[in-house]
Design a protein around this motif. Structure first.
Motif, PDB file in Angstrom:
ATOM      1  N   GLU A 166       0.852  -1.188   0.000  1.00  0.00           N
ATOM      2  CA  GLU A 166       0.000   0.000   0.000  1.00  0.00           C
ATOM      3  C   GLU A 166       0.884   1.232   0.000  1.00  0.00           C
ATOM      4  OE1 GLU A 166      -3.080   2.127   3.084  1.00  0.00           O
ATOM      5  OE2 GLU A 166      -3.336  -0.041   2.764  1.00  0.00           O
ATOM      6  N   GLY A 167       0.529   2.207  -0.827  1.00  0.00           N
ATOM      7  CA  GLY A 167       1.335   3.419  -0.887  1.00  0.00           C
ATOM      8  C   GLY A 167       0.610   4.542  -1.597  1.00  0.00           C
ATOM      9  N   ILE A 168       1.352   5.637  -1.784  1.00  0.00           N
ATOM     10  CA  ILE A 168       0.819   6.829  -2.446  1.00  0.00           C
ATOM     11  C   ILE A 168       1.394   6.906  -3.859  1.00  0.00           C
ATOM     12  CG2 ILE A 168       0.633   9.343  -2.350  1.00  0.00           C
ATOM     13  CD1 ILE A 168      -0.809   7.965  -0.081  1.00  0.00           C
ATOM     14  N   VAL A 169       0.538   7.254  -4.835  1.00  0.00           N
ATOM     15  CA  VAL A 169       0.995   7.417  -6.211  1.00  0.00           C
ATOM     16  C   VAL A 169       1.862   8.673  -6.299  1.00  0.00           C
ATOM     17  CG1 VAL A 169       0.290   7.829  -8.606  1.00  0.00           C
ATOM     18  CG2 VAL A 169      -1.019   6.234  -7.163  1.00  0.00           C
ATOM     19  N   THR A 170       3.102   8.502  -6.772  1.00  0.00           N
ATOM     20  CA  THR A 170       4.007   9.655  -6.924  1.00  0.00           C
ATOM     21  C   THR A 170       4.173  10.066  -8.381  1.00  0.00           C
ATOM     22  OG1 THR A 170       5.921   8.170  -6.983  1.00  0.00           O
ATOM     23  CG2 THR A 170       5.279   9.055  -4.828  1.00  0.00           C
ATOM     24  N   SER A 171       3.838   9.178  -9.315  1.00  0.00           N
ATOM     25  CA  SER A 171       3.850   9.550 -10.728  1.00  0.00           C
ATOM     26  C   SER A 171       2.923   8.627 -11.490  1.00  0.00           C
ATOM     27  CB  SER A 171       5.261   9.466 -11.311  1.00  0.00           C
ATOM     28  OG  SER A 171       5.701   8.132 -11.388  1.00  0.00           O
ATOM     29  N   CYS A 172       2.341   9.154 -12.570  1.00  0.00           N
ATOM     30  CA  CYS A 172       1.425   8.381 -13.404  1.00  0.00           C
ATOM     31  C   CYS A 172       1.591   8.888 -14.834  1.00  0.00           C
ATOM     32  CB  CYS A 172      -0.018   8.565 -12.914  1.00  0.00           C
ATOM     33  SG  CYS A 172      -1.239   7.684 -13.916  1.00  0.00           S
ATOM     34  N   ASP A 173       2.252   8.079 -15.672  1.00  0.00           N
ATOM     35  CA  ASP A 173       2.588   8.530 -17.026  1.00  0.00           C
ATOM     36  C   ASP A 173       2.268   7.459 -18.059  1.00  0.00           C
ATOM     37  OD1 ASP A 173       3.982  11.039 -16.237  1.00  0.00           O
ATOM     38  OD2 ASP A 173       5.352   9.612 -15.272  1.00  0.00           O
ATOM     39  N   ILE A 174       1.874   7.935 -19.248  1.00  0.00           N
ATOM     40  CA  ILE A 174       1.758   7.042 -20.405  1.00  0.00           C
ATOM     41  C   ILE A 174       3.085   7.091 -21.142  1.00  0.00           C
ATOM     42  CG2 ILE A 174       0.589   6.630 -22.601  1.00  0.00           C
ATOM     43  CD1 ILE A 174      -1.919   7.858 -21.391  1.00  0.00           C
ATOM     44  N   GLN A 175       3.719   5.931 -21.263  1.00  0.00           N
ATOM     45  CA  GLN A 175       5.029   5.859 -21.908  1.00  0.00           C
ATOM     46  C   GLN A 175       4.943   5.030 -23.189  1.00  0.00           C
ATOM     47  OE1 GLN A 175       7.815   4.350 -19.005  1.00  0.00           O
ATOM     48  NE2 GLN A 175       7.539   6.080 -17.611  1.00  0.00           N
ATOM     49  N   TYR A 176       5.951   5.167 -24.034  1.00  0.00           N
ATOM     50  CA  TYR A 176       5.967   4.481 -25.331  1.00  0.00           C
ATOM     51  C   TYR A 176       7.272   3.720 -25.519  1.00  0.00           C
ATOM     52  CZ  TYR A 176       1.913   7.363 -26.375  1.00  0.00           C
ATOM     53  OH  TYR A 176       0.668   7.963 -26.344  1.00  0.00           O
ATOM     54  N   ARG A 177       7.687   2.966 -24.518  1.00  0.00           N
ATOM     55  CA  ARG A 177       8.899   2.182 -24.695  1.00  0.00           C
ATOM     56  C   ARG A 177       8.694   0.750 -24.177  1.00  0.00           C
ATOM     57  NH1 ARG A 177      11.289   6.012 -20.422  1.00  0.00           N
ATOM     58  NH2 ARG A 177      11.105   4.806 -18.501  1.00  0.00           N
ATOM     59  N   ARG A 179       6.232  -0.077 -26.246  1.00  0.00           N
ATOM     60  CA  ARG A 179       4.858   0.060 -26.711  1.00  0.00           C
ATOM     61  C   ARG A 179       4.106   0.945 -25.734  1.00  0.00           C
ATOM     62  NH1 ARG A 179       1.607  -5.443 -25.323  1.00  0.00           N
ATOM     63  NH2 ARG A 179      -0.090  -3.930 -25.268  1.00  0.00           N
ATOM     64  N   ARG A 180       2.951   1.385 -26.142  1.00  0.00           N
ATOM     65  CA  ARG A 180       2.146   2.270 -25.297  1.00  0.00           C
ATOM     66  C   ARG A 180       1.747   1.540 -24.018  1.00  0.00           C
ATOM     67  NH1 ARG A 180      -3.445   3.735 -24.884  1.00  0.00           N
ATOM     68  NH2 ARG A 180      -3.724   5.972 -24.461  1.00  0.00           N
ATOM     69  N   GLN A 181       2.045   2.149 -22.876  1.00  0.00           N
ATOM     70  CA  GLN A 181       1.740   1.535 -21.590  1.00  0.00           C
ATOM     71  C   GLN A 181       1.589   2.602 -20.523  1.00  0.00           C
ATOM     72  OE1 GLN A 181       5.473  -0.458 -19.947  1.00  0.00           O
ATOM     73  NE2 GLN A 181       6.015  -0.254 -22.115  1.00  0.00           N
ATOM     74  N   PHE A 192       0.965  -1.196 -16.679  1.00  0.00           N
ATOM     75  CA  PHE A 192      -0.256  -1.667 -17.325  1.00  0.00           C
ATOM     76  C   PHE A 192      -0.058  -1.611 -18.839  1.00  0.00           C
ATOM     77  CE2 PHE A 192      -1.391   0.149 -13.247  1.00  0.00           C
ATOM     78  CZ  PHE A 192      -2.246  -0.798 -12.699  1.00  0.00           C
ATOM     79  N   LEU A 193      -0.009  -2.771 -19.475  1.00  0.00           N
ATOM     80  CA  LEU A 193       0.173  -2.822 -20.925  1.00  0.00           C
ATOM     81  C   LEU A 193      -1.150  -2.601 -21.653  1.00  0.00           C
ATOM     82  CD1 LEU A 193       2.572  -5.904 -21.058  1.00  0.00           C
ATOM     83  CD2 LEU A 193       3.150  -3.485 -20.872  1.00  0.00           C
ATOM     84  N   ASN A 194      -2.242  -2.930 -20.985  1.00  0.00           N
ATOM     85  CA  ASN A 194      -3.588  -2.628 -21.494  1.00  0.00           C
ATOM     86  C   ASN A 194      -4.298  -1.808 -20.431  1.00  0.00           C
ATOM     87  OD1 ASN A 194      -3.523  -4.382 -23.945  1.00  0.00           O
ATOM     88  ND2 ASN A 194      -3.262  -5.983 -22.405  1.00  0.00           N
ATOM     89  N   PHE A 195      -4.846  -0.675 -20.806  1.00  0.00           N
ATOM     90  CA  PHE A 195      -5.461   0.191 -19.803  1.00  0.00           C
ATOM     91  C   PHE A 195      -6.501   1.090 -20.460  1.00  0.00           C
ATOM     92  CE2 PHE A 195      -1.797   2.299 -21.559  1.00  0.00           C
ATOM     93  CZ  PHE A 195      -2.190   3.618 -21.746  1.00  0.00           C
ATOM     94  N   TYR A 196      -7.355   1.650 -19.595  1.00  0.00           N
ATOM     95  CA  TYR A 196      -8.348   2.627 -20.040  1.00  0.00           C
ATOM     96  C   TYR A 196      -7.817   4.027 -19.761  1.00  0.00           C
ATOM     97  CZ  TYR A 196     -11.544  -1.360 -20.042  1.00  0.00           C
ATOM     98  OH  TYR A 196     -12.134  -2.569 -20.285  1.00  0.00           O
ATOM     99  N   GLY A 197      -8.285   4.979 -20.566  1.00  0.00           N
ATOM    100  CA  GLY A 197      -7.864   6.366 -20.345  1.00  0.00           C
ATOM    101  C   GLY A 197      -8.263   6.874 -18.976  1.00  0.00           C
ATOM    102  N   SER A 198      -9.382   6.384 -18.439  1.00  0.00           N
ATOM    103  CA  SER A 198      -9.862   6.849 -17.133  1.00  0.00           C
ATOM    104  C   SER A 198      -8.918   6.457 -15.997  1.00  0.00           C
ATOM    105  CB  SER A 198     -11.254   6.283 -16.854  1.00  0.00           C
ATOM    106  OG  SER A 198     -11.217   4.865 -16.865  1.00  0.00           O
ATOM    107  N   GLN A 199      -8.065   5.436 -16.236  1.00  0.00           N
ATOM    108  CA  GLN A 199      -7.164   5.009 -15.169  1.00  0.00           C
ATOM    109  C   GLN A 199      -6.115   6.072 -14.847  1.00  0.00           C
ATOM    110  OE1 GLN A 199      -6.755   0.770 -16.952  1.00  0.00           O
ATOM    111  NE2 GLN A 199      -5.963   0.572 -14.865  1.00  0.00           N
ATOM    112  N   THR A 200      -5.790   6.928 -15.812  1.00  0.00           N
ATOM    113  CA  THR A 200      -4.815   7.995 -15.529  1.00  0.00           C
ATOM    114  C   THR A 200      -5.379   8.973 -14.511  1.00  0.00           C
ATOM    115  OG1 THR A 200      -5.622   9.273 -17.425  1.00  0.00           O
ATOM    116  CG2 THR A 200      -3.764   7.787 -17.806  1.00  0.00           C
TER     117      THR A 200
END
Length: 711
Positions: free
Chosen positions: A71-82, A84-86, A102-110
């Motif tokens: 359990e922890g706090i989110v410190t960064s949340c990024d869509i990367q392309y290396r 593939r999109r993830q 997450f290799l498969n994800f919804y836009g709402s997860q960001t």
């Protein structure tokens, strides 16, 4: 099941009603067979997740590739392309940080996993290039200090659009509504050392953290044993009750072993084996009764089932009734017709032939002979179950390779006995709703565990002895790179006067499976063996073309027959002593054994060569090794069951049957034995208490779905 949280359907801006999600969920639950509260309660977990403990991220990182919850706090949340999109999310606590990928994800997860959000995540922590990470963890957004579960979290079999949260809530709601009364008495629970139904179900849905997870995982825990026992008891009760109820039906007694039967035995050019005489006695005793026989005759390839079937038909004809034999393919039906007609015709018996390929005039003539009773024995294919086919006095139905026919097809044939007029019924002293005796044959031996479960409503006869003089078949597996050597061996066998089968899995080229096809192989062998006659037979040939090729092979005019699996059963050419099976790794054990059974039917030493393409997978290796090690069909069937499990082993024959969800026939034979014993006891002693037990148990486990019983 209605969703208690569902509200009335609100209108949208256009004034039209918006479809509520609850109705959709009910439909999706129904697709899983979950229509009642009891269905939900018996929808047991397939596995469990331990969410009762949270470990510091640093400790989780040190645990290696082990599943852990952090359990922890989110410190960064990024869509990367290396490369593939993830979606890459960094989670941190006071001890360290962890990447969630997450290799498969919804836009709402960001937005859901925005910086500053507290997340509880569970998954297999691995050490990647950028440090500790977990790919596609299960996670939830939590508040600081949110309580942990006090039990293991169940994971249920699900379907599209059904979340685990919804399933868990639905099952909890259902458990509050059902009647928990145990279907078994305290004495029965003590006899079989079983826990109570309620205790078992509640534990499986909500196991405490200190439970033996290994016993849960391998389903050896007493709670699982109770579920398996109940499931098997329901199956045994339903099948055995069907067997009891069948004895209340009317059938024409076929008691006469008369002139035809005796003359038939005398004209046979061989003596029956002890096993054939034993099963013949069992069948004769059955069809003398005025309730319908339902017997499965099983025996290895070449064990002599056809002559037993012909003798049963002779007894029906001796007793004044008709018999019918239905086979799954025209080639097999034709083999039966040739062999049995050759036995019967000299004795003055009228044998009719009915298949879909008959010309209209010939078919009409056969139909008239059948309806008038002039045809005493009828042999054919699926054409026998058409509406236009009616029998005058059908006494015996024989179904060969019965697992290839669906429940409905077998039932239709049984119902082909024309209803007698009331006057004729009275003269014969029988009721008009008469069911013919039924003999089903199978060259696929059935292991004892399957026989006791899926065939509990049948009597079973086994021909466990081969006729004398049969030479054992030598089986070898050969890499396809040695094809030239195989062709040389084929040529040598033909030069010695022997005939050869070359079996291929496909008719024409497939892009999906680059296999050697029958048409290509035929062309290749014609070129490689110019001094030999090579024939080709497959399922897409017209029936008359197929028949012409087979007749030429039987007559010895064709040296090498290239074929698909249409020759799997029924083909009997004693001079054929060599078989080559192309791409043997693509065939199942049962099919390989059936194909191999086409050779070794004469006195010459026979060989089966299994051509395979490297590399072989584990299952393919097991199959080919089994074929090399044994020619015993029962041993092959046992190993086949181990490799494939009962669902695949039963194949098309399972149509109309309820498969076992919890019991494992490879490990739970002892439970099958106990459930069978209790079922016998309950049904043989129909006291009011036992009758209530049977009805309550079947209602709970089958809920009126006893129509799965086969015919």
């Amino acid at each position: 099941m209605p969703d208690p949280t569902r509200k009335s359907t609100p209108p949208n801006k256009s004034g039209k009603a918006v479809k509520a999600p609850a109705a959709s969920r009910e439909t999706k639950l129904a697709r899983l067979g979950l229509r009642t509260d009891m269905d939900l309660v018996l929808h047991l977990p397939m596995r469990y997740e331990d969410e009762t403990e949270v470990v510091p991220i640093h400790q989780g990182n040190m645990m290696g590739t082990t599943v852990a919850q952090v359990e922890g706090i989110v410190t960064s949340c990024d869509i990367q392309y290396r490369p593939r999109r993830q979606l890459v999310v960094t989670l941190a606590d006071d001890s360290g940080q962890l990447m969630m990928r997450f290799l498969n994800f919804y836009g709402s997860q960001t937005k859901q996993l925005a910086v500053g959000t507290r997340v509880r995540a569970r998954g297999e922590i691995r050490h990647g290039f950028f440090g500790a990470e977990v790919v596609h963890p299960t996670y939830k957004i939590v508040l600081e200090g949110a309580p942990l579960p006090k039990a293991l979290t169940p994971v249920y079999p699900s379907g599209e659009g059904l979340s685990q949260i919804f399933l868990r809530k639905s099952i909890v709601d259902a458990m509050q509504k059902i009647e928990w009364r145990d279907t078994l008495s305290p004495a029965q629970l003590q006899t079989y050392q079983l826990t109570t139904f309620e205790a078992a179900v509640r534990l499986l849905h909500n196991p405490p953290p200190e439970i033996d997870e290994g016993a849960l995982e391998d389903r050896s825990h007493p709670a699982w044993v109770r579920m398996k026992f109940d499931e098997l008891l329901a199956q045994q009760l339903s099948l055995k009750r069907a067997q009891f109820e069948r004895r209340a039906q009317n059938a024409r007694a076929l008691p006469l072993v008369g002139k035809l039967s005796k003359a038939f035995l005398k004209t046979l050019p061989f003596k029956l084996t002890g096993a054939q005489e034993r099963v013949m006695a069992e069948i004769r005793a059955d069809i003398k009764e005025s309730f319908p026989m339902q017997r499965l005759l099983q025996g290895d390839v070449g064990s002599g089932k056809t002559v037993v079937a012909a003798l049963a038909a002779a007894q029906a004809i001796d007793s004044g009734f008709q018999a019918v034999l239905m086979a799954p393919t025209e080639i097999l039906a034709d083999q039966h017709f040739r062999k049995i007609a050759a036995w019967m015709a000299p004795l003055g018996i009228s044998v009719a032939w009915l298949t879909g390929s008959l010309k209209k005039k010939e078919k009409q003539a056969s139909l008239e002979r059948i309806a008038s009773g002039q045809a005493q024995l009828v042999i054919g294919t699926h054409a026998l179950i058409q509406e236009t086919v009616q029998f005058a006095k059908l006494g015996l139905v024989i179904v060969d390779e019965q697992h290839r026919f669906g429940v409905g097809q077998r039932l239709t044939l049984r119902q082909k006995s024309a209803t007698e007029s009331n006057g004729e019924s009275e003269r014969h002293g029988v009721a008009s709703d008469i069911v013919p005796h039924q003999l089903m044959m199978s060259a696929t031996p059935i292991p004892r565990t399957l026989a006791m479960t899926y065939y509990a409503d049948l009597e079973i006869s086994v021909i466990d002895e081969l006729p004398p003089g049969r030479t054992p078949i030598v089986t070898r597996s050969v890499d396809q790179n040695r094809r030239d050597e195989v062709i040389e061996r084929v040529h040598a066998a033909a030069q010695e006067g022997r005939q050869v089968y070359w079996v291929c899995p496909l008719i024409e080229e497939s892009e999906a499976l680059q296999l050697q096809t029958a048409t290509e192989t035929y062309a290749m062998l014609v070129e490689a063996l110019p001094d030999l006659q090579v024939g080709l037979v497959h399922g897409r040939l017209k029936p008359l073309e197929k028949q012409a090729v087979m007749e030429a092979f039987i007559a010895g005019q064709i040296h090498v027959l290239v074929a698909t699996t249409v020759i799997e059963v029924g083909v009997d050419v004693p001079n054929a002593s060599l078989m080559v099976i192309e791409h043997a790794e693509r065939f199942g054990l049962s099919q390989l054994h059936q194909l191999r059974g086409r050779v070794g039917r004469g006195t010459a030493a026979s060989v089966c060569l299994l051509l395979y393409q490297s590399p072989l997978g584990l299952i393919a290796k097991q199959r080919l090794m089994t074929m090399r090690e044994t020619t015993d069909g029962f041993e092959i069937a046992r190993r086949d069951l181990e490799i494939r499990g009962p669902g695949e082993f039963l194949g098309a024959r399972q149509s109309g049957q309820a498969m076992l969800r919890f019991a494992d026939l490879s490990t739970d034979q002892w439970i099958v034995d106990q459930a069978s014993a209790l079922a016998e006891q309950l049904l043989h002693h129909p006291t009011p208490e036992n009758v209530t037990t049977v009805e309550c148990h079947l209602t709970r486990w089958l809920n009126g779905r006893e129509d799965f019983l086969k015919v």
